[in-house]
Design an enzyme around this catalytic site. Structure first.
Site, short mmCIF file in Angstrom:
data_model
loop_
_atom_site.label_atom_id
_atom_site.label_comp_id
_atom_site.label_asym_id
_atom_site.label_seq_id
_atom_site.Cartn_x
_atom_site.Cartn_y
_atom_site.Cartn_z
N SER A 156 -14.03 23.77 -4.73
CA SER A 156 -12.54 24.50 -4.16
C SER A 156 -13.34 25.61 -4.75
O SER A 156 -12.74 27.12 -4.43
CB SER A 156 -11.00 23.71 -3.52
OG SER A 156 -10.66 24.47 -3.06
N LYS A 206 -14.86 30.04 -4.36
CA LYS A 206 -13.70 31.14 -4.11
C LYS A 206 -14.54 32.92 -5.62
O LYS A 206 -14.86 33.49 -5.27
CB LYS A 206 -12.65 30.82 -4.09
CG LYS A 206 -12.53 30.21 -2.66
CD LYS A 206 -10.94 30.04 -2.69
CE LYS A 206 -10.40 28.92 -3.39
NZ LYS A 206 -9.37 28.18 -2.75
N HIS A 260 -8.88 32.33 -13.35
CA HIS A 260 -8.35 32.03 -12.22
C HIS A 260 -7.54 31.12 -12.30
O HIS A 260 -7.51 30.37 -13.80
CB HIS A 260 -9.26 31.09 -10.84
CG HIS A 260 -8.87 30.18 -10.54
ND1 HIS A 260 -8.38 30.68 -8.78
CD2 HIS A 260 -7.88 28.79 -10.04
CE1 HIS A 260 -8.15 29.32 -7.97
NE2 HIS A 260 -7.28 28.89 -8.97
N ASP A 262 -13.73 26.21 2.94
CA ASP A 262 -13.38 25.82 1.46
C ASP A 262 -12.12 25.88 2.64
O ASP A 262 -11.11 25.01 2.61
CB ASP A 262 -12.78 26.32 0.84
CG ASP A 262 -11.93 26.07 -0.56
OD1 ASP A 262 -11.51 24.66 -0.78
OD2 ASP A 262 -10.76 27.33 -0.58
N ARG A 279 -7.36 18.87 3.37
CA ARG A 279 -6.61 18.33 1.82
C ARG A 279 -4.86 18.27 2.00
O ARG A 279 -4.90 16.93 1.78
CB ARG A 279 -7.09 18.99 1.63
CG ARG A 279 -8.37 18.74 0.75
CD ARG A 279 -9.10 19.44 -0.42
NE ARG A 279 -8.69 19.10 -1.47
CZ ARG A 279 -9.05 20.24 -2.30
NH1 ARG A 279 -9.55 21.27 -1.55
NH2 ARG A 279 -8.57 19.57 -3.26
N1 URA Z 1 -6.74 24.96 -5.64
C1 URA Z 1 -7.51 25.64 -4.89
O1 URA Z 1 -7.70 26.73 -4.84
N2 URA Z 1 -7.97 24.17 -4.53
C2 URA Z 1 -7.51 23.10 -5.09
O2 URA Z 1 -8.53 22.37 -4.64
C3 URA Z 1 -6.41 23.20 -5.26
C4 URA Z 1 -6.19 24.71 -6.04
#
Ligand code: URA
Length: 441
Positions: free
Chosen positions: A183, A187, A82, A161, A168
């Site tokens: 967050s 995932k 990621h 999320d 957010r």
């Molecule tokens: N990427 C994400 O998936 N979540 C965040 O809060 C910030 C960047």
């Protein structure tokens, strides 16, 4: 339990109990808590933080708010990667086939781009015919077969999320280490991989503007990963200037192809090999090699065609088109419509990634809203980067638009102004610049 008491506890700096966090995430997922109370708690978390236990509980609850991919049908340790986002970040399309040459399986569930951060799915969809909307059955078939999967995230992956992130975004609560860490990690846990490497970007084009914040975010995510049973490590990479030579969907995929034919830029190769070395060793496919040996092996495989042939296999397996020589065919052809030249003689000391990213959005390479249409051929080719010595009138970069696209002249000039602002030139050479700033295990 009442939501108002949870908000007040966090407002007065108390750690929330696991039951309070569960109540909150369940209410977010089922839409039984109103947006104003969710937003209020989010702001209290931004201001008063969360400890490791709270962050881990929040992450696991969000990960289990929808389906969790079960990859137990795979032999070995499936991996994931990621990036916290950047400009010109074309690492995933190089990394997945490179890992496949080591027999490492990657199931990558990626997002589309929003704002100046490009999305991996958009980049792959710039290849004609490429299908990144895969069914669970197709994901399984590819993961067991070619060991390479790239797919958009399903609506039911960590749905809590999705609700929180949307709020957010419009309530000034994105910028918080516990919220970003939970967050991202929710995932990744829901994605089902067993080993993860995080590319935590740092600089003007990243969420984290300095190395200390990038390190704090990395450490928070590594701790969550370990507590959740996911082997996790992180590398901190420079995103003060764009990565590589191109920004824009087709342009970046052309650079991917160049990198896979041994013509990659040094920063892209440094980041790809650092990530690959970690994932090859975390997945146990290192054959006794230490990380420096794996990196050298990666460079060999990027040069001798092994990674390239897995890349072509990945494209074909997901419906993408290649010509008779095996080069990908794209949905649009970039056209260099204007060159930006240097106003001075000297050394380039900065190329601000955020401004180059904004310029590329003006050109149509990125989205301002989820509904914005993309010009896949649009973007910017950088001819000069930090440390280069230029003379007045030399080309700094070119502005590209898709051959079939018609861009208003105003957008072209706005992009040019942003690019001029992005480049800083001085008589003194800058300190040397590292693409990989730190590695945390
Ligand atoms: N990427 C994400 O998936 N979540 C965040 O809060 C910030 C960047």
């Amino acid at each position: 339990m009442e939501m108002i008491d949870i908000i007040l506890d966090k407002r007065y700096g108390k750690a929330l109990t696991d039951e309070q966090i569960k109540y909150f995430v369940t209410g977010v997922t089922n839409a039984t808590i109103p947006d104003y109370q969710i937003s209020s708690l989010l702001m209290a978390i931004v201001l008063n933080g969360m400890d490791e236990r709270e962050m881990t509980t929040l992450t696991l609850e969000m990960a289990h708010s929808g389906e969790v991919n079960d990859l137990s049908y795979l032999d070995g340790i499936p991996v994931d990667k990621h990036s916290t986002g950047g400009v010109g970040d074309k690492i995933t399309p190089i990394l997945i086939p490179l890992l496949a040459t080591f027999d490492v399986t990657t199931v990558k569930l990626s997002g589309r781009g929003l704002g100046f951060t490009g999305g991996t799915v958009d980049k792959f969809e710039s290849i004609a015919g490429f299908n990144a909307s895969l069914t669970p059955e197709k994901i399984k078939e590819l993961a067991k077969g070619s060991k390479m999967v790239i797919s958009g995230q399903t609506a039911n992956l960590a749905p809590a999320d999705k609700v929180l992130y949307a709020l957010r975004d419009v309530t000034g609560t994105v910028d918080s280490i516990p919220l970003i860490a939970s967050s991202i990690m929710s995932k990744k846990i829901a994605g089902g991989a067993k080993a993860l490497v995080l590319d935590v970007t740092c600089g003007s084009g990243a969420f984290m503007k300095n190395v200390d914040d990038a390190r704090a975010l990395s450490e928070a995510m590594i701790k969550i990963g370990k507590l959740a049973g996911l082997k996790t490590c992180a590398i901190i990479t420079d995103m003060d200037q764009p990565l590589g030579r191109c920004v824009g969907n087709v342009l970046e995929m052309q650079e991917v192809y160049e990198t896979l034919t041994g013509r990659g830029s040094s920063d892209v190769i440094a980041v790809v090999t650092a990530l690959a070395a970690k994932l090859v060793s975390l997945s146990g496919k290192d054959n006794g090699m230490i990380e420096d040996e794996i990196k050298a092996e990666c460079i060999a495989r990027l040069t001798d065609g092994r990674a390239l042939s897995r890349y072509v296999e990945l494209i074909l397996s997901q419906g993408g088109s290649v010509n008779s020589q095996g080069s990908p065919l794209y949905v649009e052809r970039p056209f260099e419509s204007m060159f930006v030249t240097s106003p001075d003689t000297g050394y380039i000391t900065r190329v601000r990634a955020d401004l180059i990213g904004k310029a590329s959005v003006k050109l149509g390479a990125g989205r301002l809203t989820k509904e914005s249409a993309l010009d896949y051929g649009a973007g910017i080719c950088l001819y000069a980067k930090v440390g280069d010595n230029v003379r007045r009138g030399d080309r700094l970069c070119s502005i590209c638009t898709g051959e079939g696209a018609s861009l208003p002249e105003e957008a072209l000039y706005d992009a040019m102004d942003l690019i001029h602002e992005a480049y800083e030139i001085s008589d003194t050479a800058p300190e040397s610049h590292k693409a990989v700033i730190d590695v945390l295990s």
